[in-house]
Design an enzyme around this catalytic site. Structure first.
Site, PDB file in Angstrom:
ATOM      1  N   GLY A 158       3.598   3.742 -10.196  1.00  0.00           N
ATOM      2  CA  GLY A 158       2.766   4.041  -9.045  1.00  0.00           C
ATOM      3  C   GLY A 158       3.560   4.105  -7.757  1.00  0.00           C
ATOM      4  O   GLY A 158       4.713   4.538  -7.733  1.00  0.00           O
ATOM      5  N   HIS A 159       2.935   3.648  -6.681  1.00  0.00           N
ATOM      6  CA  HIS A 159       3.515   3.739  -5.339  1.00  0.00           C
ATOM      7  C   HIS A 159       4.805   2.936  -5.226  1.00  0.00           C
ATOM      8  O   HIS A 159       5.837   3.449  -4.805  1.00  0.00           O
ATOM      9  CB  HIS A 159       2.466   3.228  -4.343  1.00  0.00           C
ATOM     10  CG  HIS A 159       2.816   3.402  -2.908  1.00  0.00           C
ATOM     11  ND1 HIS A 159       3.061   4.633  -2.331  1.00  0.00           N
ATOM     12  CD2 HIS A 159       2.946   2.487  -1.902  1.00  0.00           C
ATOM     13  CE1 HIS A 159       3.318   4.474  -1.042  1.00  0.00           C
ATOM     14  NE2 HIS A 159       3.268   3.182  -0.755  1.00  0.00           N
ATOM     15  N   PHE A 160       4.747   1.665  -5.639  1.00  0.00           N
ATOM     16  CA  PHE A 160       5.923   0.789  -5.574  1.00  0.00           C
ATOM     17  C   PHE A 160       6.717   0.895  -6.875  1.00  0.00           C
ATOM     18  O   PHE A 160       6.797  -0.055  -7.659  1.00  0.00           O
ATOM     19  CB  PHE A 160       5.493  -0.649  -5.298  1.00  0.00           C
ATOM     20  CG  PHE A 160       5.126  -0.912  -3.863  1.00  0.00           C
ATOM     21  CD1 PHE A 160       6.096  -1.131  -2.914  1.00  0.00           C
ATOM     22  CD2 PHE A 160       3.796  -0.933  -3.467  1.00  0.00           C
ATOM     23  CE1 PHE A 160       5.771  -1.362  -1.587  1.00  0.00           C
ATOM     24  CE2 PHE A 160       3.453  -1.167  -2.144  1.00  0.00           C
ATOM     25  CZ  PHE A 160       4.440  -1.378  -1.193  1.00  0.00           C
TER      26      PHE A 160
END
Length: 284
Positions: free
Chosen positions: A263-265
């Protein structure tokens, strides 16, 4: 692998905290974090690359261990944050460096690159956006605040500072959420809970529209200077979509674009893969 060292430096009266590892004569990689984190997000990446590069990861103004002056004394805008980090590189004598940009670090780093194209040796973008098509519907509440910066629209964004939202940012799109250490999002929540931090972050949500306005300038920089460029993104990011990564090739046909199943991180789950990709990219 070399030891990580932790420093703070005075930048025209502003304390900037940073992590550093690697030989002082090695090629420099400047790591710029995003919201709502700090240089702590690079804790796994830095040891993996410190044998080949000099890694420097500052905390942005108002984040982590860097100064967080009250809003009456410091304008929390992306332009002002860039001023501080730009001067930080000069105080440290960094006249040539590669950039690793993520989230808020992207408009900060791209601003520095447009100011000093001669200083940039390469750019790695990990979920760091510069194209409209990269913005998901998750931005709609913030877009509403841009269009109408009313008190109601500002208050509606306060939920984005809640611990459950931080947890969502770290775990959404991750195959196994239990593989994400709680250290990162717990530390972020600690910083977000400091007195005054909420209003600072809401100011930055409002100012993010200045980054969208600069997208044409960033893209002109890409076309004109054609920096060596690697986009390596968590493909399940709920905020910055894969088309935003692919779009870099429109202005830089030689750009490398890769995705990891995260995902984002993405560093929380794929630090080793991202480190290997960066090492191979910068060794070319």
């Amino acid at each position: 692998m070399s030891h990580v060292h932790y420093h703070a430096v005075d930048v025209d009266g502003f304390k900037v905290f940073y992590r550093e590892a690697g030989r002082v004569d090695a090629p420099v990689l400047l790591l710029l974090h995003g919201f709502p984190t700090s240089s702590h997000m690079f804790r796994d990446l830095i040891p993996l690359l410190s044998g080949r590069f000099r890694l420097i990861a500052p905390d942005l103004p108002g984040f982590g261990q860097s100064d967080m002056p009250p809003r009456e004394k410091f304008e929390y805008s992306f332009e002002r944050m860039t001023d501080v980090i730009d001067r930080f590189t000069e105080v440290l004598g960094l006249d040539r460096f590669a950039l690793y940009v993520f989230d808020y670090g992207a408009p900060t780093g791209f601003r520095i690159a447009t100011r000093h194209p001669e200083r940039i040796t390469a750019i790695v973008s990990q979920n760091g956006n510069a194209y409209e098509e990269g913005l998901s519907d998750g931005w709609n509440p913030i877009r509403a605040y841009w269009k109408d910066p009313s008190k109601a629209n500002r208050e509606a964004l306060r939920s984005m500072l809640a611990p459950e939202t931080t947890y969502f940012q770290y775990t959404h799109g991750v195959v196994d959420p239990s593989s994400v250490s709680p250290d990162g999002y717990t530390l972020d929540d600690h910083y977000l809970a400091r007195p005054g931090a909420d209003e600072i972050q809401l100011d930055l949500f409002g100012d993010y529209k200045s980054n969208i306005a600069l997208y044409p300038e960033f893209q002109a920089y890409f076309r004109t200077h054609r920096p060596r460029f690697l986009a390596i993104w968590g493909k399940n990011d709920p905020f910055f979509l894969p088309p935003g990564a692919e779009a870099f090739k429109r202005d830089m046909p030689d750009a490398q674009v890769r995705f990891v199943d995260s995902g984002h991180f993405a560093l929380e789950t794929h630090a080793k893969e991202i480190a290997e990709a960066i090492a191979a990219f910068l060794a070319d």
